[in-house]
Design an enzyme around this catalytic site. Structure first.
Site, PDB file in Angstrom:
ATOM      1  N   GLU A 105      -0.997 -12.374   2.755  1.00  0.00           N
ATOM      2  CA  GLU A 105      -2.007 -11.943   3.530  1.00  0.00           C
ATOM      3  C   GLU A 105      -3.218 -12.573   3.393  1.00  0.00           C
ATOM      4  O   GLU A 105      -3.855 -13.178   4.310  1.00  0.00           O
ATOM      5  CB  GLU A 105      -2.165 -10.446   3.381  1.00  0.00           C
ATOM      6  CG  GLU A 105      -1.193  -9.572   4.016  1.00  0.00           C
ATOM      7  CD  GLU A 105      -1.235  -8.102   3.934  1.00  0.00           C
ATOM      8  OE1 GLU A 105      -1.016  -7.748   2.923  1.00  0.00           O
ATOM      9  OE2 GLU A 105      -1.151  -7.527   5.145  1.00  0.00           O
ATOM     10  N   GLU A 125       6.819  -5.400   1.234  1.00  0.00           N
ATOM     11  CA  GLU A 125       5.930  -4.023   1.292  1.00  0.00           C
ATOM     12  C   GLU A 125       6.960  -3.219   1.539  1.00  0.00           C
ATOM     13  O   GLU A 125       7.050  -2.017   1.172  1.00  0.00           O
ATOM     14  CB  GLU A 125       4.896  -4.145   2.212  1.00  0.00           C
ATOM     15  CG  GLU A 125       3.528  -4.593   1.707  1.00  0.00           C
ATOM     16  CD  GLU A 125       3.613  -6.071   1.947  1.00  0.00           C
ATOM     17  OE1 GLU A 125       4.541  -6.891   2.513  1.00  0.00           O
ATOM     18  OE2 GLU A 125       2.404  -6.782   1.861  1.00  0.00           O
TER      19      GLU A 125
HETATM   20  C1  3H9 Z   1       0.830  -5.115  -1.015  1.00  0.00           C
HETATM   21  O1  3H9 Z   1       0.613  -6.298  -1.443  1.00  0.00           O
HETATM   22  C2  3H9 Z   1       0.417  -4.544  -0.200  1.00  0.00           C
HETATM   23  C3  3H9 Z   1      -0.835  -5.214   0.852  1.00  0.00           C
HETATM   24  O2  3H9 Z   1       0.232  -5.494   1.910  1.00  0.00           O
HETATM   25  C4  3H9 Z   1      -1.659  -4.203   1.502  1.00  0.00           C
HETATM   26  C5  3H9 Z   1      -2.979  -3.810   0.583  1.00  0.00           C
HETATM   27  C6  3H9 Z   1      -3.834  -3.160   1.477  1.00  0.00           C
HETATM   28  N1  3H9 Z   1       1.008  -4.868  -8.833  1.00  0.00           N
HETATM   29  O3  3H9 Z   1       8.744  -8.479 -11.955  1.00  0.00           O
HETATM   30  P1  3H9 Z   1       8.086  -8.984 -13.301  1.00  0.00           P
HETATM   31  C7  3H9 Z   1       3.693  -6.805 -12.797  1.00  0.00           C
HETATM   32  S1  3H9 Z   1       2.258  -4.335  -1.935  1.00  0.00           S
HETATM   33  C8  3H9 Z   1       1.005  -4.568  -9.976  1.00  0.00           C
HETATM   34  O4  3H9 Z   1       8.812  -8.513 -14.582  1.00  0.00           O
HETATM   35  P2  3H9 Z   1       9.414 -11.624 -12.640  1.00  0.00           P
HETATM   36  C9  3H9 Z   1       5.244  -5.949 -13.276  1.00  0.00           C
HETATM   37  O5  3H9 Z   1       5.165  -4.652 -13.304  1.00  0.00           O
HETATM   38  C10 3H9 Z   1       2.888  -5.567  -3.271  1.00  0.00           C
HETATM   39  N2  3H9 Z   1       1.827  -5.028 -11.117  1.00  0.00           N
HETATM   40  O6  3H9 Z   1       8.134 -10.354 -13.121  1.00  0.00           O
HETATM   41  C11 3H9 Z   1       5.378  -6.573 -14.773  1.00  0.00           C
HETATM   42  O7  3H9 Z   1       4.469  -5.855 -15.648  1.00  0.00           O
HETATM   43  P3  3H9 Z   1       4.814  -5.632 -17.132  1.00  0.00           P
HETATM   44  C12 3H9 Z   1       3.538  -6.557  -2.598  1.00  0.00           C
HETATM   45  C13 3H9 Z   1       2.669  -5.916 -10.450  1.00  0.00           C
HETATM   46  O8  3H9 Z   1       8.939 -12.877 -12.867  1.00  0.00           O
HETATM   47  C14 3H9 Z   1       4.707  -7.981 -14.431  1.00  0.00           C
HETATM   48  O9  3H9 Z   1       3.574  -7.872 -13.298  1.00  0.00           O
HETATM   49  N3  3H9 Z   1       4.004  -7.403  -3.756  1.00  0.00           N
HETATM   50  C15 3H9 Z   1       2.896  -6.356  -9.572  1.00  0.00           C
HETATM   51  O10 3H9 Z   1      10.576 -11.116 -12.645  1.00  0.00           O
HETATM   52  C16 3H9 Z   1       5.775  -9.252 -14.442  1.00  0.00           C
HETATM   53  O11 3H9 Z   1       6.480  -8.667 -13.214  1.00  0.00           O
HETATM   54  C17 3H9 Z   1       5.126  -7.143  -4.318  1.00  0.00           C
HETATM   55  O12 3H9 Z   1       5.923  -6.049  -4.019  1.00  0.00           O
HETATM   56  C18 3H9 Z   1       2.044  -5.941  -8.569  1.00  0.00           C
HETATM   57  N4  3H9 Z   1       2.071  -6.340  -7.083  1.00  0.00           N
HETATM   58  O13 3H9 Z   1       8.878 -11.464 -10.984  1.00  0.00           O
HETATM   59  C19 3H9 Z   1       5.780  -8.195  -5.305  1.00  0.00           C
HETATM   60  N5  3H9 Z   1       4.059  -7.098  -9.250  1.00  0.00           N
HETATM   61  O14 3H9 Z   1       5.083  -7.020 -17.605  1.00  0.00           O
HETATM   62  C20 3H9 Z   1       5.983  -7.323  -6.536  1.00  0.00           C
HETATM   63  C21 3H9 Z   1       4.332  -7.357 -10.585  1.00  0.00           C
HETATM   64  O15 3H9 Z   1       3.992  -4.716 -17.573  1.00  0.00           O
HETATM   65  N6  3H9 Z   1       6.473  -8.134  -7.609  1.00  0.00           N
HETATM   66  N7  3H9 Z   1       3.600  -6.543 -11.608  1.00  0.00           N
HETATM   67  O16 3H9 Z   1       6.159  -4.916 -16.978  1.00  0.00           O
HETATM   68  C22 3H9 Z   1       7.671  -8.825  -7.902  1.00  0.00           C
HETATM   69  O17 3H9 Z   1       8.498  -8.908  -6.882  1.00  0.00           O
HETATM   70  C23 3H9 Z   1       7.920  -9.455  -8.937  1.00  0.00           C
HETATM   71  O18 3H9 Z   1       7.090  -9.073 -10.013  1.00  0.00           O
HETATM   72  C24 3H9 Z   1       7.693 -11.172  -9.145  1.00  0.00           C
HETATM   73  C25 3H9 Z   1       7.885 -11.967 -10.264  1.00  0.00           C
HETATM   74  C26 3H9 Z   1       8.630 -11.658  -8.051  1.00  0.00           C
HETATM   75  C27 3H9 Z   1       6.332 -11.573  -8.405  1.00  0.00           C
END
Ligand code: 3H9
Length: 697
Positions: A105, A125
């Site tokens: 976004e 999301e």
């Molecule tokens: C959003 O954006 C809402 C908006 O539209 C509106 C706002 C108003 N936040 O998965 P990994 C941490 S909703 C906090 O193992 P990979 C994760 O917990 C969000 N922490 O790595 C982990 O921590 P730890 C939309 C996050 O390489 C570490 O980062 N976005 C977030 O296998 C590594 O993560 C998503 O839904 C976060 N957003 O995969 C994307 N994301 O090391 C969510 C990750 O302490 N994320 N962490 O355990 C993912 O899908 C995967 O993390 C990603 C990397 C593909 C990015």
């Protein structure tokens, strides 16, 4: 300016570099840093354009989810995005890695977007029970129309920027150093006299109003039956994008986002996201020096073994498959080959990859072929003698330090390990079938297991894309114990007055992928029957016993594979249909015990099954079998069809209130005082004013 966003001016271009590892999540500091950087760039007469990029491995992968549920600190992401869009100097987003959710976004609010060829974009999301809440539902359809932008938002799956569906969002794919390319791109814009290009003013996606409306109508129908709320809200927001002004559309999106983000569904889905990552952090991994695993041995080429072979091949391991004799080996290899052929025919696998995979399997009938295996998984029938024999043979051939893994569901891993000279290298593995399609794997860690062995197995499981969950002790499985508890509660209800069909229906209505009796039929009743008889021989088990399953087995109803169990399976109803004979058999059983049948409502069925699982979960925590409640949730969501949007049984208990579950358990005690006896943890949680989540720390 906050340290999380760097500011540097290069060739008249201000570069704002987001530094918030590991995924550059857009938290309060990032938002503050970006707002300050933007204002500084606007005020600086030396700056003609602004580039936003992510330092390290990725453009922001979303808002910081840990802030959800709290009042967000200023500036809010939607406001920041509007400020970026209103910037009087051109703003370029330079994307690499995964620009997801709030990160995407942010990029959409920039005036131009360039991306590295391997970058991915998306709106995950919906998988978190929410919707894009920083203008995504308003800006994406302005660029790409309703159909493609809705597909991105409703699937939650990221797409590569080189895909045609990504083209409307991306101005240029770049191949060199991203920052250099971004500065060159910005300078090129200036040279061509191009200025800001606010996405809010774009009408391209609205070019064909009839097609836009058709896409909305179709998606409304598709999401109508979904149990989660966010998909429906997403469609309404995208509809509003075309019907309302941009500012009103943003207000509409905000209201829908606020409703969703505060919902139990969103809290549950966030819980599962973090639970999956917590589960993989085994205490043994700190400081372990695991053996590097290049070759995996699999003993047994049945359904379980073949699934493991396929999973290992996909992760590019060399695999030695051991079968008992030539015909069995040929049969097993033939089935693996046929599966890969089907994958090729369906366009899921390239022919060359199939050939490479087949080349990496070495089928043998002699254990000596395992002399170079780094890790061996035994997947023979769950017969203790047979398993002990396999481990005795393995011990003689595998290299020193090789990790040996048994897939026993019922037997003591430590006892099997005694067949080897190095019991510390022996672990258990609980994985559903077919193994290559499962997401979760239980790693059974006996007390004598070495940290290096655990780390090696966890490493392999991660490579084959499983979420490993630690199980302490040598005999237990989390999922199996939880399913057994739910099953016992269900059997008591059937004996007391309801039917297996009503129980299954109620649990499916709760959101379970299947009911307890459908599961029993699918897994087969024979093993449970044998186990019950063996237990009975050792003395009368404690608590109330229900013998309906035994009566079914005595009548030759062993489950789905036998054509009948609780249900009948035939060509007319391959998924099974109700059978009056089963109802008659249950009635006779009730009469023999003098039980007066009493109807049980769907709500009560759901409450009893959940309470049974939660109490069992609490028992597994007390015994140290499960490390934390969220591990139980991960196993149940991924391995046993518990609805993800309910967060798993322990999260569901927290949302209802553990005290209420405890009261339920106490009130069911009249049916079976031994089984329905609340675990002590309920009292301690109540006294501390906590839920199970407090035990996840
Ligand atoms: C959003 O954006 C809402 C908006 O539209 C509106 C706002 C108003 N936040 O998965 P990994 C941490 S909703 C906090 O193992 P990979 C994760 O917990 C969000 N922490 O790595 C982990 O921590 P730890 C939309 C996050 O390489 C570490 O980062 N976005 C977030 O296998 C590594 O993560 C998503 O839904 C976060 N957003 O995969 C994307 N994301 O090391 C969510 C990750 O302490 N994320 N962490 O355990 C993912 O899908 C995967 O993390 C990603 C990397 C593909 C990015």
């Amino acid at each position: 300016m906050g340290e999380t966003v760097g500011y540097e001016v290069k060739e008249g271009i201000a570069v704002l570099a987001i530094r918030n590892p590991p995924v550059n999540a857009v938290g309060a500091d990032v938002r503050k840093g970006l707002a300050e950087g933007l204002r500084r760039g606007i005020a600086d007469p030396q700056v003609a354009a602004i580039v936003i990029l992510g330092a390290g491995r990725t453009f922001p992968a979303g808002s910081d989810m840990r802030e959800f549920g709290e009042t967000p600190a200023d500036p809010w992401l939607p406001g920041l995005c509007n400020e970026i869009e209103a910037c009087p100097k051109p703003v370029v987003a330079a994307i690499h890695g995964t620009a997801l959710g709030g990160g995407f976004e942010l990029a959409l609010s920039a005036h131009y977007r360039i991306a590295s060829e391997r970058a991915r974009i998306g709106f995950p999301e919906v998988t978190l029970g929410i919707l894009p809440g920083a203008g995504g539902t308003q800006r994406a359809p302005r660029l790409a129309g309703a159909a493609d932008s809705l597909d991105l938002m409703l699937s939650g799956r990221p797409i590569g920027v080189t895909r045609k569906e990504a083209a409307p969002y991306i101005d240029q794919i770049v191949h060199g150093d991203l920052e250099t390319e971004a500065i060159a791109f910005a300078r090129g814009l200036l040279a061509q006299g191009k200025g800001p290009r606010p996405t809010r003013d774009c009408r391209k996606g609205f070019d064909d109003p009839a097609a836009y409306q058709r896409a909305i109508t179709l998606r409304k129908e598709v999401v109508a039956d979904r149990p989660d709320r966010a998909p429906g809200e997403i469609v309404k927001c995208v509809e509003a994008a075309e019907l309302l002004s941009f500012d009103m559309g943003m207000a509409f999106e905000r209201a829908a986002f606020e409703d969703c983000v505060r919902s139990d569904q969103a809290a549950s889905l966030r819980h599962v996201f973090f639970a999956e990552r917590r589960a993989a952090k085994f205490p043994e991994l700190d400081g372990a020096r695991p053996r590097r695993v290049a070759q995996v041995g699999i003993v047994g080429g049945g359904t379980a073994g073949r699934g493991l072979v396929l999973a290992c091949l996909e992760a590019e391991f060399d695999v030695v498959l051991i079968e008992r004799n030539g015909p069995a080996l040929r049969d097993s290899l033939g089935k693996i080959n046929a599966y890969l052929d089907r994958q090729v025919a369906q366009g899921r696998l390239r022919g060359q990859l199939r050939d490479e995979r087949m080349m990496r399997i070495h089928g043998k009938t002699d254990f000596v072929a395992l002399s170079e295996a780094d890790l061996v998984i035994e997947a023979v029938a769950d017969d203790l003698r047979e398993k002990e024999q396999v481990f005795y043979q393995l011990d003689a051939v595998v290299p020193e330090g090789a990790v040996l893994v048994t897939t026993t569901m019922r037997h003591d891993v430590s006892r099997i390990a005694k067949q080897t000279g190095d019991p510390g290298s022996v672990l258990g593995l609980g994985i559903g079938t077919p193994a290559h399609l499962q997401r979760v794997a239980e790693v059974i860690v006996p007390s004598e297991a070495s940290a290096d062995a655990v780390a090696a197995l966890v490493g392999v499981l991660r490579q084959i894309r499983k979420i490993p969950v630690r199980v302490g002790g040598a005999t237990a499985h989390i999922g199996r114990a939880m399913a057994d508890a739910c099953r016992h509660a269900a059997e008591l209800m059937v004996e007391d007055g309801t039917t297996p069909y009503l129980v299954d229906e109620a649990m499916r209505a709760y959101g379970m992928a299947m009911g307890p009796f459908e599961r029993l039929d699918r897994d087969g009743l024979r093993e449970d029957w044998a186990l019950r008889r063996a237990m009975a021989e050792r003395g009368a088990p404690e608590g109330r016993q229900v013998a309906i399953l035994d009566r079914l087995c005595e009548a030759g109803r062993f489950g789905k594979a036998a054509g009948k169990g609780y249900y009948i399976y035939d060509s007319e109803s391959p998924q099974g249909r109700k059978d009056p004979e089963v109802i008659a058999l249950i009635r006779a059983e009730r009469e023999s015990k003098g039980i007066q049948a009493q109807g049980i409502s769907a709500d009560e069925i759901q409450r009893r099954c959940l309470a049974a699982m939660v109490n069992e979960g609490a028992r597994l925590l007390r015994l140290g079998v499960a490390r934390c409640p969220s591990d139980i949730d991960v196993v149940m969501v991924h391995g046993y069809g518990f609805p993800r949007w309910r967060g798993g049984p322990m999260k569901a208990a927290d949302l209802i209130g553990p005290r209420i579950i405890q009261r339920d358990i106490e009130s069911f005690a009249a049916q079976d005082g031994v089984f329905w006896s609340p675990e002590p943890v309920f009292d301690s949680l109540f006294k501390a004013g906590q839920g199970f989540d407090a035990l996840n720390a």
